[in-house]
Design an enzyme around this catalytic site. Sequence first.
Site, short mmCIF file in Angstrom:
data_model
loop_
_atom_site.label_atom_id
_atom_site.label_comp_id
_atom_site.label_asym_id
_atom_site.label_seq_id
_atom_site.Cartn_x
_atom_site.Cartn_y
_atom_site.Cartn_z
N GLY A 1 8.71 -1.45 5.66
CA GLY A 1 9.31 -0.20 4.67
C GLY A 1 10.33 -0.84 3.58
CE1 TYR B 1 -12.15 3.37 1.34
CE2 TYR B 1 -13.52 2.11 -0.13
CZ TYR B 1 -13.17 3.02 0.41
OH TYR B 1 -14.11 4.15 0.65
CE LYS C 1 14.95 -17.43 20.65
NZ LYS C 1 16.21 -18.06 20.92
N PRO C 2 12.62 -13.46 16.65
CG PRO C 2 11.11 -11.66 16.76
CD PRO C 2 12.13 -12.17 17.18
CE LYS D 1 20.86 -13.02 21.55
NZ LYS D 1 19.93 -12.67 22.58
CB CYS E 1 -8.11 12.48 -12.56
SG CYS E 1 -8.34 11.44 -13.97
CG HIS F 1 -3.72 10.97 -12.21
ND1 HIS F 1 -4.22 11.00 -11.04
CD2 HIS F 1 -4.34 10.28 -13.01
CE1 HIS F 1 -5.35 10.33 -11.22
NE2 HIS F 1 -5.34 10.05 -12.54
CD GLU G 1 -2.02 12.62 -8.53
OE1 GLU G 1 -2.13 13.53 -9.45
OE2 GLU G 1 -2.78 11.62 -8.70
N1 GLN Z 1 -13.38 8.06 -13.02
C1 GLN Z 1 -12.90 8.96 -13.93
C2 GLN Z 1 -12.63 8.21 -15.31
O1 GLN Z 1 -12.40 7.41 -15.59
C3 GLN Z 1 -11.74 9.96 -13.43
C4 GLN Z 1 -10.56 8.74 -13.08
C5 GLN Z 1 -9.55 9.56 -12.18
O2 GLN Z 1 -9.73 10.18 -11.50
N2 GLN Z 1 -8.36 8.79 -12.02
O3 GLN Z 1 -12.27 9.23 -16.42
#
Ligand code: GLN
Length: 537
Positions: free
Chosen positions: A19, A57, A193-194, A227, A385, A511, A513
């Site tokens: 983190g 992923y 120790k680590p 320590k 999107c 986006h 978010e």
């Molecule tokens: N795959 C879609 C595009 O390229 C949406 C991309 C996304 O969701 N960020 O327009």
Amino acid sequence: MEQKCKYIFVTGGVTSSLGKGIISASLAKLLQARGYRVTIQKLDPYINVDPGTLNPYEHGECYVTEDGAETDLDLGHYERFLNVPTSRANNVTTGKIYQTVIENERRGDYLGKTVQVIPHITDEIKRRIKILGDSGDYDIVITEIGGTVGDIESLPFIEAVRQLEWEMGDDNVIVIHLTLIPYLAAAGELKTKPTQHSVRFLLESGVQPDILVCRTEHPLNAELRRKVALFCNVNVNAVIESIDVKTIYDVPLVMLKEKLDRVVLAKLKLPAKNEPALDQWIEFLQHIKHPKHEVNIALVGKYVELLDAYKSINEAFIHGGAANECKVNVKYVNSELLTPENVSSKLKDFHGILVAPGFGGRGIDGKLNAIKFARENNLPFFGICLGMQCAVIEFARNVMGLKDAHSAEMNSETSNAVIDLMSDQKNISQMGGTMRLGAYDCNLVKGSLAAKIYGKSKISERHRHRYEFNNKYQKEFEKNGMVVTGTNPETGLGEIIEIPEHPFFIGVQYHPELKSTVENPHPIFVKFIKKAIEQII
Ligand code: GLN
């Protein structure tokens, strides 16, 4: 004369995933709350030029800055904590460093010289670090070094830190080392120790950490702190306990209690001016810890195995939830498993459905099934999107009767490409950094749901996509009940779609978010949660 910028480096030892990003963001928050101008930078040791081409992923989401850089997801934490935008300069990878040095070499900048890791690569690293400090916008730059000390890839970065400390002096550069103090259940003991070993790794590179932040599952007693301090050659008050907490948003307060900010300021010879102003932060924590409501939201997407793939969306739900004093249970629903037969049983207990961003055709049918369910059952719907693009496709197919409607991304042959490639994208063959990226203005239609949510008529939001709503179909959509309520003022591209007949159905090409922070929860998330709560009461 104006005070020169000071630098704090954060390195990690023993293991990854301790983190560093959260510790850096928390320290930055405390310094900012004391009145300092702070920014955070992330140096990533991998060879990719940017994380834009990395699989979510493997690496979690790709975070996009205002100026259109595709960056590491830690920059999202920095913005969420500090409420100040980052930029291209805030994320540098080994790939970028080498790219610049090799371009310099081809241009002839080093004519006659052998180009080497030291000094050419390290000079370029130092130049990139100082860009932010020299801008005059900050009193303190915190630079987080990705990876773990001892990794071959991070050596040039550690060497650059050593040189900077040597050049600028101990009062202007300090190093914080984040480490792990594991608890051995069989021995019933915390082990140092680590940590000793990882500090030795740093010392071998000529870097003595000034402060150790120790991740631990159990409190560190005075004897253990002594320590660690003795063996690692730091002051006892510079051994900071970072105990596991329930939410990342607790970390600034935990660090405040441990006086991390005070120790840092003392080492940098900066005054600990005012006590940190954290009222709004504390109120936010109160709201997430003592919610009055609770809702379940389905996050329909295909990257459901790795939580970090939708990091910013999850955090935006926490911010939007807090604004409504509501606990938001986000449940991932794998779109590949949603069929017309099971969609009702899988989605009926949710109070709202969000269809996630993404790339490629896998799981599209399931997304369309989820959207149809939300549309027909008056369930609050929010598409981001690709999620917005799917809402357009679903509507074209099932309401307008264009059975073959699709996005050119999934089917370039379709006669009804309701989502299509922008003309300026048609000749691009390179994958990295070629999407529509970063902040664009958007005008909202008066009286629309979007205009009500934002409470204004002109907004700016960040993009990351190649395909667009196909304006050729706009009239037909509007005739059938799906309207475009946000447009790019320069290109006329449709950025927001709504179904006014539905209690809450909104899809956005951008986006949102990415712009949600603790202090500025994103208004669409806030309103979406409010609508979800209304499903219960
Ligand atoms: N795959 C879609 C595009 O390229 C949406 C991309 C996304 O969701 N960020 O327009």
